[in-house]
Design a protein around this motif. Structure first.
Motif, PDB file in Angstrom:
ATOM      1  N   ILE A 457       0.839  -1.196   0.000  1.00  0.00           N
ATOM      2  CA  ILE A 457       0.000   0.000   0.000  1.00  0.00           C
ATOM      3  C   ILE A 457       0.876   1.250   0.000  1.00  0.00           C
ATOM      4  CG2 ILE A 457      -2.046  -0.989   1.111  1.00  0.00           C
ATOM      5  CD1 ILE A 457      -1.013   0.075   3.776  1.00  0.00           C
ATOM      6  N   VAL A 458       0.289   2.349  -0.434  1.00  0.00           N
ATOM      7  CA  VAL A 458       0.918   3.659  -0.351  1.00  0.00           C
ATOM      8  C   VAL A 458       0.212   4.423   0.755  1.00  0.00           C
ATOM      9  CG1 VAL A 458       1.393   5.827  -1.556  1.00  0.00           C
ATOM     10  CG2 VAL A 458       1.524   3.652  -2.788  1.00  0.00           C
ATOM     11  N   THR A 459       0.979   5.056   1.644  1.00  0.00           N
ATOM     12  CA  THR A 459       0.377   5.744   2.777  1.00  0.00           C
ATOM     13  C   THR A 459       0.947   7.148   2.939  1.00  0.00           C
ATOM     14  OG1 THR A 459       2.037   4.930   4.353  1.00  0.00           O
ATOM     15  CG2 THR A 459       0.089   3.554   3.997  1.00  0.00           C
ATOM     16  N   ILE A 460       0.121   8.011   3.511  1.00  0.00           N
ATOM     17  CA  ILE A 460       0.522   9.352   3.929  1.00  0.00           C
ATOM     18  C   ILE A 460      -0.033   9.540   5.330  1.00  0.00           C
ATOM     19  CG2 ILE A 460       0.196  11.831   3.552  1.00  0.00           C
ATOM     20  CD1 ILE A 460      -0.047  11.239   0.561  1.00  0.00           C
ATOM     21  N   THR A 461       0.771  10.039   6.253  1.00  0.00           N
ATOM     22  CA  THR A 461       0.263  10.281   7.601  1.00  0.00           C
ATOM     23  C   THR A 461      -0.293  11.694   7.733  1.00  0.00           C
ATOM     24  OG1 THR A 461       2.455  10.942   8.389  1.00  0.00           O
ATOM     25  CG2 THR A 461       1.844   8.618   8.634  1.00  0.00           C
ATOM     26  N   GLY A 462       0.447  12.685   7.266  1.00  0.00           N
ATOM     27  CA  GLY A 462      -0.023  14.054   7.353  1.00  0.00           C
ATOM     28  C   GLY A 462       1.129  15.031   7.323  1.00  0.00           C
ATOM     29  N   SER A 463       0.811  16.295   7.445  1.00  0.00           N
ATOM     30  CA  SER A 463       1.847  17.335   7.439  1.00  0.00           C
ATOM     31  C   SER A 463       1.423  18.455   8.374  1.00  0.00           C
ATOM     32  CB  SER A 463       2.060  17.879   6.024  1.00  0.00           C
ATOM     33  OG  SER A 463       0.861  18.418   5.506  1.00  0.00           O
ATOM     34  N   VAL A 464       2.382  18.914   9.184  1.00  0.00           N
ATOM     35  CA  VAL A 464       2.128  19.983  10.151  1.00  0.00           C
ATOM     36  C   VAL A 464       3.270  20.988  10.017  1.00  0.00           C
ATOM     37  CG1 VAL A 464       1.738  20.574  12.572  1.00  0.00           C
ATOM     38  CG2 VAL A 464       1.022  18.333  11.695  1.00  0.00           C
ATOM     39  N   PRO A 465       3.072  22.047   9.265  1.00  0.00           N
ATOM     40  CA  PRO A 465       4.168  23.012   9.074  1.00  0.00           C
ATOM     41  C   PRO A 465       4.336  23.913  10.296  1.00  0.00           C
ATOM     42  CG  PRO A 465       2.223  23.721   7.885  1.00  0.00           C
ATOM     43  CD  PRO A 465       1.896  22.377   8.449  1.00  0.00           C
ATOM     44  N   ALA A 466       5.566  24.342  10.514  1.00  0.00           N
ATOM     45  CA  ALA A 466       5.827  25.344  11.556  1.00  0.00           C
ATOM     46  C   ALA A 466       5.319  26.696  11.080  1.00  0.00           C
ATOM     47  CB  ALA A 466       7.323  25.412  11.847  1.00  0.00           C
ATOM     48  N   SER A 467       4.851  27.502  12.020  1.00  0.00           N
ATOM     49  CA  SER A 467       4.341  28.821  11.634  1.00  0.00           C
ATOM     50  C   SER A 467       4.723  29.856  12.686  1.00  0.00           C
ATOM     51  CB  SER A 467       2.821  28.786  11.476  1.00  0.00           C
ATOM     52  OG  SER A 467       2.340  30.078  11.169  1.00  0.00           O
ATOM     53  N   ALA A 468       5.380  30.906  12.222  1.00  0.00           N
ATOM     54  CA  ALA A 468       5.719  32.018  13.106  1.00  0.00           C
ATOM     55  C   ALA A 468       4.565  33.005  13.222  1.00  0.00           C
ATOM     56  CB  ALA A 468       6.963  32.733  12.584  1.00  0.00           C
ATOM     57  N   GLU A 469       3.577  32.885  12.328  1.00  0.00           N
ATOM     58  CA  GLU A 469       2.436  33.798  12.323  1.00  0.00           C
ATOM     59  C   GLU A 469       1.434  33.367  13.388  1.00  0.00           C
ATOM     60  OE1 GLU A 469      -1.154  35.187   9.321  1.00  0.00           O
ATOM     61  OE2 GLU A 469       0.645  34.214   8.517  1.00  0.00           O
ATOM     62  N   GLU A 470       1.086  34.281  14.268  1.00  0.00           N
ATOM     63  CA  GLU A 470       0.248  33.959  15.425  1.00  0.00           C
ATOM     64  C   GLU A 470      -1.122  33.420  15.018  1.00  0.00           C
ATOM     65  OE1 GLU A 470      -0.603  36.180  19.584  1.00  0.00           O
ATOM     66  OE2 GLU A 470      -1.397  37.202  17.796  1.00  0.00           O
TER      67      GLU A 470
END
Length: 605
Positions: A457-470
């Motif tokens: 299978i092909v899988t993706i868990t997710g993505s959580v980018p860092a953000s300096a913007e409040e």
């Protein structure tokens, strides 16, 4: 001899030699012997140039016919014919030949033969191969030919963690259309489409017509492959149609066409060689009617071996039954907490139409992401489940109004309560107090952002980018903004919470998952606190509908994806060794997802 006579003799001898050398090319001395002709014939035959090989025989027409017929029948990957000893006598020559056919799938057939060569003074080559069927094989006679027949072994099954079959050999009937013998093509294709479209809506009169037109001359177009039970339902409607014929075989099939389709197709493709085994084969001499005269080479088929996966057939069935009633796209992924085994991946037909959304779809996770925000706040700011936090109806961050669902207002409450009731305002404020990289780091400790190569299978868990913007960090804190996750990734996160450490997903036994981006180690104290809060979600919070399902831990989520308030509904959680995630796309709230989870947990007991 006097010098004058000696000079005249040398001059005469030179003249004679000149004549001999000049006429040698005309046949007095042949340029090639039998060995050269035999070598040239075998080189052309080995290279697949049957016309060139036949041209070196004394009967090119019959030679090229049998050579070409043999090559087409055996369909070799390669042929090597090498010359052995050449013996010459008064009438001609014989040459020993070593022949090896490479027939594909590690099938090799070797035998010794013999060529008879005869001198031909009127040809430039000087010698020809005397043509007879024995040139191809010493046991081949006039009016006979060679054929290759194969026998496929029954494929081995794919079984679940308890040995129950998920894919097993099933009799099927292929429906073939030969447009050359169809006659009234529109009538036939219309009848086929009417009979077969209930099994596959992609089968239409136009698709059959186009498929038949693209098929090479002399080939039949495969309209459909039906289980024998399905074929029995339509046999009377299609069996009599002109140009339509049928073949039977076995295929590895699931209990029904939709069962585990987003996983089992990939498992079958991944392990096909192990499952299919090695077909048996035989090279036979047949007469003009195709009747077998003798067998020249034979090897029995070797069966494949069973492939075991970590799925659970009963759970897969329960998961499919749980998502089936939902009108919108709905999906459920279940993972073993202790082993990482992918227990079930289920999608309803609306989701199946778009592919493996449960494994690779990326959606805002909504309030299910508060598990990451909570662990980050406990790790960085020292919060506990009893820390008093504000939960107003709305809060304003950088000009952005963040409301609770329905604008409920709890005042100041323990973090446990804010989590259980899913206060957006609380977690938006907590996220603004974190460093830009805190949320991505917390998410990776739960497996969101980890990356794996899972065979099958092909899988993706997710993505959580860092953000300096409040503002963006606040939106990320309650699972909106730029945070994306798949149901697969959210199920893994639930498993990490339950296990207390990273969970590597597994599918096919003996084919381990490759970890490309590993999850980092979570803080045990934070997870212990998180478990108590997830339990409160069920006992007193937004997933109280599951309170009668045993010791369930969970988190609901609602994730808006349009400006007018349309939202996906989520549930993530675990009970015992089963961690799960449910997503109902455009479900408006978490209620439909919780209902799916309830049906699933009720069914698996």
């Amino acid at each position: 001899m006097p010098p004058a006579r000696m000079c005249r003799a040398i001059t005469a001898l030179t003249a004679v030699l000149g004549v001999l050398l000049t006429t040698a090319g005309c046949g007095l001395f042949r340029d090639t012997g039998p060995e050269d002709t035999a070598t040239a014939f075998l080189a052309a035959w080995s290279a697949g140039d049957d016309a060139r090989a036949a041209g070196l025989t004394d009967d090119p027409a019959r030679a090229v016919e049998l050579l070409a017929t043999t090559r087409k029948a055996l369909d070799p990957e390669g042929l090597t014919a090498t010359l052995g000893q050449v013996r010459t006598d008064a009438d001609g020559a014989t040459a020993a030949v070593d022949v090896t056919w490479q027939l594909g799938r590690e099938r090799s057939w070797q035998y010794l033969g013999e060529l008879e060569l005869r001198p031909t003074p009127d040809t430039e080559e000087g010698w020809r191969v005397h043509w007879a069927p024995t040139v191809v094989h010493p046991d081949l006679a006039a009016g006979q030919r060679l054929v290759l027949r194969t026998e496929a072994p029954s494929p081995a099954p794919v079984v679940d963690r308890g040995g129950a079959p998920l894919l097993e050999a099933t009799p099927v009937v292929a429906v073939l259309l030969d447009r050359r013998t169809t006659g009234d093509l529109p009538t036939v294709t219309g009848a086929l489409a009417a009979a077969l479209s209930p099994f596959d809506p992609r089968i239409t009169q136009a698709s059959i017509t186009d498929g038949a037109a693209r098929t090479a001359d002399g080939q039949a177009y495969t309209v459909a492959v039906l289980r024998e039970t399905d074929y029995a339902q339509v046999k009377n409607a299609i069996h009599h149609l002109p140009g339509v014929r049928f073949t039977t075989s076995e295929r590895l099939l699931a209990p029904n066409a939709d069962f585990g389709r987003q996983v089992l197709t990939g498992v079958r493709d991944e392990a096909i060689e192990q499952l299919e085994g090695v077909p048996g084969w035989a090279v036979l001499v047949v007469d003009s009617s195709g009747g077998a005269v003798r067998t020249l080479a034979e090897q029995a088929p070797r069966s494949g071996t069973t492939v075991a996966v970590g799925m659970d057939r009963a759970m897969q069935s329960a998961a499919e039954d749980a998502v089936e009633p939902v009108v919108q796209q709905a999906m459920l992924v279940a993972v073993s907490v202790s082993t990482g085994d992918v227990l079930a991946v289920a999608q309803n037909p609306a989701a199946d139409a778009e592919g493996p959304l449960a494994l690779t779809g990326r959606y805002p996770p909504g309030s299910t992401f508060k598990v990451a925000t909570a662990t980050a706040a406990m790790a960085e700011d020292g919060l506990t489940v009893d820390t008093q936090v504000p939960c107003p109806a709305t809060t304003v961050i950088g000009g952005r109004v963040v409301p609770n669902a329905g604008r409920f207002d709890l005042g100041t409450v323990p973090l446990r309560t804010a989590f259980a009731r899913s206060c957006n305002t609380t977690f938006a404020q907590l996220a603004t107090q974190l460093d830009p990289g805190a949320l991505p780091a917390a998410a990776l400790r739960l497996g969101l952002g980890a990356d794996y190569t899972v065979p099958g299978i092909v899988t993706i868990t997710g993505s959580v980018p860092a953000s300096a913007e409040e503002v963006l960090r606040a939106e990320n804190g309650f699972g909106q903004g730029q945070v994306l996750a798949s149901p697969f990734g959210v199920a893994l996160a639930a498993a990490v919470v339950a296990r207390g450490g990273p969970v590597v997903p597994q599918l096919i036994r003996d084919r381990p998952t490759q970890v490309l981006v590993p999850a980092t180690a979570p803080d045990p104290a934070a997870l212990e606190a998180l478990r108590s809060m997830m339990r409160a979600v069920v006992t007193e919070g937004t997933a109280s509908a599951l309170a009668g399902m045993g010791e369930v831990y969970g988190k609901t989520g609602t994730a808006e994806f349009t400006g007018d308030g349309r939202a996906h509904g989520w549930f993530m959680g675990y009970r015992g060794d089963v961690a799960l995630a449910v997503l109902v796309v455009d479900g408006a709230s978490s209620v439909p997802a919780v209902q799916v989870a309830e049906r699933f947990l009720s069914a698996i007991g």
